[in-house]
Design a protein around this motif. Structure first.
Motif, PDB file in Angstrom:
ATOM      1  N   TYR A   1       0.841  -1.206   0.000  1.00  0.00           N
ATOM      2  CA  TYR A   1       0.000   0.000   0.000  1.00  0.00           C
ATOM      3  C   TYR A   1       0.877   1.258   0.000  1.00  0.00           C
ATOM      4  O   TYR A   1       0.703   2.159  -0.821  1.00  0.00           O
ATOM      5  N   TYR A   2       1.825   1.290   0.917  1.00  0.00           N
ATOM      6  CA  TYR A   2       2.697   2.459   1.063  1.00  0.00           C
ATOM      7  C   TYR A   2       3.553   2.670  -0.184  1.00  0.00           C
ATOM      8  O   TYR A   2       3.663   3.788  -0.699  1.00  0.00           O
ATOM      9  N   ASN A   3       4.159   1.604  -0.669  1.00  0.00           N
ATOM     10  CA  ASN A   3       5.050   1.722  -1.818  1.00  0.00           C
ATOM     11  C   ASN A   3       4.295   2.095  -3.091  1.00  0.00           C
ATOM     12  O   ASN A   3       4.847   2.741  -3.982  1.00  0.00           O
ATOM     13  N   TYR A   4       3.029   1.673  -3.183  1.00  0.00           N
ATOM     14  CA  TYR A   4       2.226   1.981  -4.369  1.00  0.00           C
ATOM     15  C   TYR A   4       1.837   3.457  -4.408  1.00  0.00           C
ATOM     16  O   TYR A   4       1.916   4.100  -5.455  1.00  0.00           O
ATOM     17  N   TYR A   5       1.408   3.985  -3.258  1.00  0.00           N
ATOM     18  CA  TYR A   5       0.870   5.346  -3.236  1.00  0.00           C
ATOM     19  C   TYR A   5       1.910   6.423  -2.927  1.00  0.00           C
ATOM     20  O   TYR A   5       1.615   7.611  -3.042  1.00  0.00           O
ATOM     21  N   SER A   6       3.099   6.033  -2.518  1.00  0.00           N
ATOM     22  CA  SER A   6       4.141   7.026  -2.230  1.00  0.00           C
ATOM     23  C   SER A   6       5.350   6.773  -3.128  1.00  0.00           C
ATOM     24  O   SER A   6       5.412   5.777  -3.840  1.00  0.00           O
ATOM     25  N   SER A   7       6.294   7.687  -3.055  1.00  0.00           N
ATOM     26  CA  SER A   7       7.534   7.519  -3.823  1.00  0.00           C
ATOM     27  C   SER A   7       8.650   7.000  -2.921  1.00  0.00           C
ATOM     28  O   SER A   7       9.822   7.040  -3.288  1.00  0.00           O
ATOM     29  N   LYS A   8       8.280   6.512  -1.735  1.00  0.00           N
ATOM     30  CA  LYS A   8       9.258   6.028  -0.767  1.00  0.00           C
ATOM     31  C   LYS A   8       9.046   4.546  -0.489  1.00  0.00           C
ATOM     32  O   LYS A   8       8.154   3.926  -1.040  1.00  0.00           O
ATOM     33  N   LYS A   9       9.902   3.988   0.358  1.00  0.00           N
ATOM     34  CA  LYS A   9       9.829   2.580   0.703  1.00  0.00           C
ATOM     35  C   LYS A   9       9.397   2.428   2.160  1.00  0.00           C
ATOM     36  O   LYS A   9      10.005   3.018   3.057  1.00  0.00           O
ATOM     37  N   TRP A  10       8.362   1.636   2.367  1.00  0.00           N
ATOM     38  CA  TRP A  10       7.854   1.400   3.712  1.00  0.00           C
ATOM     39  C   TRP A  10       8.920   0.769   4.597  1.00  0.00           C
ATOM     40  O   TRP A  10       9.563  -0.205   4.208  1.00  0.00           O
ATOM     41  N   GLY A  11       9.138   1.352   5.764  1.00  0.00           N
ATOM     42  CA  GLY A  11      10.071   0.790   6.725  1.00  0.00           C
ATOM     43  C   GLY A  11      11.521   1.148   6.516  1.00  0.00           C
ATOM     44  O   GLY A  11      12.364   0.832   7.363  1.00  0.00           O
ATOM     45  N   LYS A  12      11.853   1.817   5.419  1.00  0.00           N
ATOM     46  CA  LYS A  12      13.235   2.215   5.172  1.00  0.00           C
ATOM     47  C   LYS A  12      13.573   3.437   6.023  1.00  0.00           C
ATOM     48  O   LYS A  12      12.815   4.409   6.073  1.00  0.00           O
ATOM     49  N   MET A  13      14.713   3.400   6.667  1.00  0.00           N
ATOM     50  CA  MET A  13      15.124   4.444   7.589  1.00  0.00           C
ATOM     51  C   MET A  13      15.055   5.832   6.960  1.00  0.00           C
ATOM     52  O   MET A  13      14.634   6.804   7.598  1.00  0.00           O
ATOM     53  N   GLU A  14      15.441   5.942   5.698  1.00  0.00           N
ATOM     54  CA  GLU A  14      15.503   7.232   5.031  1.00  0.00           C
ATOM     55  C   GLU A  14      14.128   7.888   4.867  1.00  0.00           C
ATOM     56  O   GLU A  14      14.032   9.083   4.589  1.00  0.00           O
ATOM     57  N   SER A  15      13.077   7.108   5.028  1.00  0.00           N
ATOM     58  CA  SER A  15      11.725   7.619   4.817  1.00  0.00           C
ATOM     59  C   SER A  15      11.151   8.323   6.045  1.00  0.00           C
ATOM     60  O   SER A  15      10.082   8.922   5.969  1.00  0.00           O
TER      61      SER A  15
END
Length: 212
Positions: A166-180
């Motif tokens: 869900y997160y990866n589809y609707y955002s340009s970031k990666k779910w759970g990745k520290m940089e996010s």
């Protein structure tokens, strides 16, 4: 600029929801999790049951939506033809509700891409709560004692996969990745109280560049 909003992403079974609620209680601000769906349904006219069924779930094809809901055509047809499927309409309703809440009040918002939705604001602290799988199995087993350990592990993997998709589809970031996120917390190494206090300290003392 001082912080106003706290968003909390969380692995399933990491106690992210409980920590978020504790943070809101300590700060004396509103807490939004499932409550967002009720507000989104009220504001958008989209059925609340539909929002619940699609909540933080991976995007499905339009054909899938039609099969699952006979009213899909009514929801998804405009003068240009078929546009958004039901998942996208559900996300849009949630998106607008989260934006409205952030404009109106200080609050804690759990999940639903809230960090990405509010990415242009400089008054938001984005937190991710995680924990080792073994610890999450213990927590979920206490919540659902009728499930075997294998069933619990399967449920954890299923929920995490759905949230990530869900997160990866609707955002340009990666779910759970520290940089996010601004702050990532392993909830297994401290109490819920200390986890909440850590977030509150960052909330009260943190600031972001106005050039973001």
């Amino acid at each position: 600029m001082g912080m106003k909003i706290i968003t909390i992403g969380r692995q399933f079974g990491s106690n992210g929801r409980n920590i978020g609620k504790l943070v809101a209680d300590k700060l004396g601000v509103s807490y939004y999790d499932k409550e967002i769906l009720k507000l989104a349904a009220k504001n958008s006219g989209v059925c609340e049951e539909l929002l619940q069924n699609l909540d933080e779930k991976p995007n499905k094809s339009f054909l899938y939506s039609v099969v699952m809901d006979p009213y899909a055509f009514a929801y998804s047809y405009n003068n240009s033809g078929y546009s958004m499927n039901l998942n996208q309409q559900a996300f849009q309703a949630t998106f607008e509700t989260i934006r409205d809440l952030a404009d109106k009040e200080s609050c804690v918002i759990v999940g639903r891409c809230s960090d990405y939705i509010l990415r242009e604001r400089n008054d938001v602290l984005n937190v991710f709560i995680y924990a080792p799988l073994e610890e999450r199995i213990k927590i979920v087993s206490e919540r659902f004692p009728e499930l075997s350990e294998n069933k619990v592990k399967d449920q954890i993997n299923k929920e995490d996969k759905a949230r990530a998709s869900y997160y990866n589809y609707y955002s340009s970031k990666k779910w759970g990745k520290m940089e996010s996120y601004d702050l990532c917390i392993d909830s297994s190494i401290m109490s819920l109280e200390n986890s909440a206090d850590l977030i509150i300290n960052a909330f009260k003392n943190g600031k972001k560049s106005t050039n973001n």
